[in-house]
Design an enzyme around this catalytic site. Structure first.
Site, PDB file in Angstrom:
ATOM      1  N   SER A 131       0.849  -1.346  -0.097  1.00 45.93           N
ATOM      2  CA  SER A 131       0.200   0.147  -0.030  1.00 45.93           C
ATOM      3  C   SER A 131       1.081   1.161   0.193  1.00 45.93           C
ATOM      4  O   SER A 131       2.075   1.018   0.415  1.00 45.93           O
ATOM      5  CB  SER A 131      -0.487   0.071   1.180  1.00 45.93           C
ATOM      6  N   TYR A 144      -2.227   0.529  10.669  1.00 40.21           N
ATOM      7  CA  TYR A 144      -2.807   0.042   9.329  1.00 40.21           C
ATOM      8  C   TYR A 144      -1.321   0.128   8.720  1.00 40.21           C
ATOM      9  O   TYR A 144      -0.592  -0.438   8.325  1.00 40.21           O
ATOM     10  CB  TYR A 144      -3.536   0.757   8.406  1.00 40.21           C
TER      11      TYR A 144
END
Length: 243
Positions: A131, A144
């Site tokens: 990501s 995250y």
């Protein structure tokens, strides 16, 4: 050529299965939701195997299934998610644990288990979907970003450790992709999820599947180390230009 795609029951994973099948690959799609895998198999002709990558016994059974079918050329580590968007001060420790178990340890388990098959293929590929969170912080995202940065460090280290072997190690780091991602992050709150993508054109799952296919179909001496993909409007992890 034969590939395994994890997290294939929706979003980027399902789009990658469709794209690789269209490119002529044999594909094993895996994930937790049997009904969605069955529908994907009907649509694309892919093979399927129900497995939770946080369960070591399920990964062992998946490896047996792959071996029985004739080996593996590519692993697409796609399974992963975010849970919550709280500041560090109030972050839910259980959600941090869930993200680490899925995004880091789950990826580790699958990669470790399938490295022998990829090595035996003579031209193996490991594509890990990280990501842009692995490349930069943003408020509320510490749990995250920490898990995705750890996943990225695992990818970078593995590339060093496999130097000289016929295995490519590839990272694809998407920015904002309109999938079920935000719906999961916000525990099913559809209004919050929709607001993430409001006022600009986000990426879609097919954009990332296209990138996966590109990296896998380069001549095997060509390694795309890292590919960062954002929608044009998302100029950084903290700035998106909205209409």
């Amino acid at each position: 050529m034969r590939a395994l795609v994890t997290g294939a029951t929706s979003g980027i994973g399902a789009a990658t299965v469709r794209r690789l099948r269209a490119e002529g690959w044999d594909v094993i799609a895996t994930g937790r939701r049997a009904d969605r895998l069955e529908a994907l198999a009907t649509e694309t002709g892919c093979d399927t195997f129900v497995a939770d990558q946080t369960d070591p016994a399920a990964i062992e059974a998946l490896c047996d299934h792959i071996a029985a079918g004739g080996g593996l050329n590519a692993l697409v580590n796609n399974a992963g998610n975010a849970f919550g968007l709280e500041p560090v001060e109030t972050g839910d420790v259980d959600n941090w644990i869930r993200m680490y178990e899925l995004n880091v340890l789950g990826t580790l388990r699958v990669t470790q288990a399938l490295l022998p098959a990829l090595r035996a293929s003579g031209r193996g590929d490991i594509v890990t979907i990280t990501s842009t969170a692995a490349h930069g912080e943003y408020p509320g995202g510490a749990g995250y970003t920490a898990s995705k940065r750890a996943e990225r460090e695992m990818v970078k280290t593995l590339r060093l450790e496999l130097g000289g072997e016929p295995i490519r190690v590839i990272e694809i780091a998407p920015g904002a992709v309109e999938t079920e991602f935000s719906l999961v992050r916000f525990d099913g709150d559809a209004d919050k999820a929709a607001a993430v993508y409001d006022g600009y054109e986000p990426l879609v799952a097919d954009d990332i599947a296209d990138a996966v296919a590109y990296t896998l179909t380069r001549p095997h001496h060509v390694n795309v180390d890292t590919m960062i993909i954002r929608p044009r409007a998302q100029v950084s992890n903290t700035q998106t230009v909205r209409r």
